[in-house]
Write a protein that holds these residues in place. Sequence first.
Motif, short mmCIF file in Angstrom:
data_model
loop_
_atom_site.label_atom_id
_atom_site.label_comp_id
_atom_site.label_asym_id
_atom_site.label_seq_id
_atom_site.Cartn_x
_atom_site.Cartn_y
_atom_site.Cartn_z
N GLU A 117 -5.97 10.31 2.56
CA GLU A 117 -4.92 9.36 2.92
C GLU A 117 -5.58 8.17 3.63
OE1 GLU A 117 -1.46 8.76 2.54
OE2 GLU A 117 -2.10 7.00 3.68
N LEU A 118 -5.25 6.96 3.16
CA LEU A 118 -5.87 5.74 3.70
C LEU A 118 -5.29 5.35 5.06
CD1 LEU A 118 -7.83 3.41 2.99
CD2 LEU A 118 -5.91 2.25 1.92
N LEU A 178 -0.71 8.04 9.08
CA LEU A 178 -0.29 9.14 8.20
C LEU A 178 -1.37 10.21 8.09
CD1 LEU A 178 1.58 7.07 5.48
CD2 LEU A 178 2.59 8.69 7.09
N GLY A 223 -3.44 10.02 -1.48
CA GLY A 223 -2.25 9.37 -0.91
C GLY A 223 -1.26 10.41 -0.43
N GLY A 224 -1.70 11.24 0.49
CA GLY A 224 -0.89 12.39 0.93
C GLY A 224 0.40 12.01 1.65
N GLY A 225 0.45 10.81 2.24
CA GLY A 225 1.68 10.35 2.92
C GLY A 225 2.08 11.29 4.03
N PRO A 227 9.32 9.00 1.67
CA PRO A 227 8.49 10.00 0.97
C PRO A 227 9.19 10.54 -0.29
CG PRO A 227 8.71 10.54 3.32
CD PRO A 227 9.68 9.45 3.04
N SER A 228 8.37 11.13 -1.16
CA SER A 228 8.91 11.73 -2.40
C SER A 228 9.74 12.97 -2.08
CB SER A 228 7.76 12.14 -3.32
OG SER A 228 6.99 11.03 -3.65
N SER A 288 0.83 -1.20 0.00
CA SER A 288 0.00 0.00 0.00
C SER A 288 0.87 1.27 0.00
CB SER A 288 -0.92 -0.02 1.22
OG SER A 288 -1.65 1.16 1.30
N MET A 289 2.02 1.20 0.69
CA MET A 289 2.89 2.38 0.77
C MET A 289 3.65 2.59 -0.53
SD MET A 289 2.24 3.73 3.60
CE MET A 289 3.52 4.94 3.69
N GLY A 311 -0.40 10.69 -5.34
CA GLY A 311 0.84 10.07 -4.86
C GLY A 311 0.64 8.59 -4.67
N LEU A 312 -0.46 8.04 -5.19
CA LEU A 312 -0.76 6.62 -5.00
C LEU A 312 0.23 5.75 -5.79
CD1 LEU A 312 -4.62 6.79 -5.61
CD2 LEU A 312 -3.47 6.58 -3.38
N PHE A 357 3.85 16.69 -1.00
CA PHE A 357 3.11 17.35 -2.08
C PHE A 357 2.16 18.41 -1.50
CE2 PHE A 357 3.20 13.36 -5.06
CZ PHE A 357 4.57 13.52 -5.22
N GLY A 363 -9.34 8.19 4.37
CA GLY A 363 -10.28 7.42 3.57
C GLY A 363 -9.61 6.85 2.35
N ASP A 364 -10.43 6.17 1.55
CA ASP A 364 -9.93 5.43 0.39
C ASP A 364 -10.11 6.27 -0.88
OD1 ASP A 364 -9.56 3.57 -1.71
OD2 ASP A 364 -10.16 1.94 -0.37
N ALA A 365 -9.05 6.37 -1.65
CA ALA A 365 -9.10 7.15 -2.89
C ALA A 365 -10.18 6.64 -3.84
CB ALA A 365 -7.73 7.11 -3.58
C1 LIG Z 1 4.06 6.16 -2.58
S1 LIG Z 1 3.29 6.79 -1.08
C2 LIG Z 1 3.30 8.50 -1.52
C3 LIG Z 1 3.15 9.42 -0.35
C4 LIG Z 1 3.38 10.90 -0.66
N1 LIG Z 1 2.40 11.45 -1.57
C5 LIG Z 1 4.75 11.07 -1.24
O1 LIG Z 1 4.84 11.23 -2.46
O2 LIG Z 1 5.70 11.00 -0.48
C6 LIG Z 1 1.59 6.25 -1.34
C7 LIG Z 1 0.62 6.79 -0.30
O3 LIG Z 1 -0.70 6.42 -0.72
C8 LIG Z 1 -1.44 5.95 0.40
N2 LIG Z 1 -2.51 5.06 -0.12
C9 LIG Z 1 -2.39 3.82 -0.62
N3 LIG Z 1 -3.57 3.35 -1.05
C10 LIG Z 1 -4.47 4.35 -0.84
C11 LIG Z 1 -5.87 4.50 -1.10
N4 LIG Z 1 -6.59 3.49 -1.65
N5 LIG Z 1 -6.47 5.66 -0.77
C12 LIG Z 1 -5.75 6.68 -0.20
N6 LIG Z 1 -4.43 6.60 0.07
C13 LIG Z 1 -3.79 5.45 -0.24
C14 LIG Z 1 -0.40 5.24 1.24
O4 LIG Z 1 -0.82 5.08 2.58
C15 LIG Z 1 0.80 6.18 1.08
O5 LIG Z 1 0.78 7.20 2.03
#
Ligand SMILES: C[S@@+](CC[C@H](N)C(=O)[O-])C[C@H]1O[C@@H](n2cnc3c(N)ncnc32)[C@H](O)[C@@H]1O
Length: 212
Positions: free
Chosen positions: A81-82, A86, A57-59, A33-34, A27-28, A128-129, A63, A102-104
Amino acid sequence: MAFPQRPNGPMKSRWTFFRQWLKDPRSMSSISPSSLHLARRMIDQLPQDARRVVELGGGTGVFTQALLEHGIQPSDLMVVELNPALATLLAQNFPEARVVQGDARQVAALARDTGYVDEGPADAVFSGLGMLSMSRQVQREVLESAFELTREGGSFIQFTYGHTNPVSPVVLADLGLHVRRGEIAWRNLPPATVFVFNRGRSTHVRPRSIVP
Ligand SMILES: C[S@@+](CC[C@H](N)C(=O)[O-])C[C@H]1O[C@@H](n2cnc3c(N)ncnc32)[C@H](O)[C@@H]1O
């Protein structure tokens, strides 16, 4: 514009991100982080007049911070953000923005429930997903929901590691989306490419004249 000192600094944010990655690497999608460099390459792709942005996916908020510094008003920014840890960190660091745990895949419903869309549709969705690690069905649900709350001509901006578009061509065709490649953020670890998705214009097809 001066930005407030965030309660959770970069060290704590990175540590929280790493701990969540240990719990759920899929999932991560990334161990850390970016970079700000990638955030800027994503911002380069915002439509010129973009005012209202939804981030998925704010992490840890790399961003989010870049979008606010770019001039997006906190009330025009919704961050989904799921991961609960985070989402809490984001809400503490960005109390001025609308952070939703919540879920994207349900982003359109979340935007309605929180009242975000009452002030108009989004101009862009900033993702950022980890699209590559999502099934075709999940990709479809995320994009469908995102475009439901985006204005006509709005963009879905996504990064991926590598050079190829991370969304299945079947999903793109089914949803009538077209894609173009943005820039490569070389100074990101690993280097990442930005892709921009837009809804294709529906073309009027003339009926063929029937010759008696
Ligand atoms: C690759 S990380 C990117 C985080 C941040 N945007 C960055 O670039 O550093 C992916 C992020 O998406 C979140 N995520 C994964 N599946 C998700 C979903 N279905 N809905 C919302 N967020 C989700 C993860 O928990 C994680 O924080």
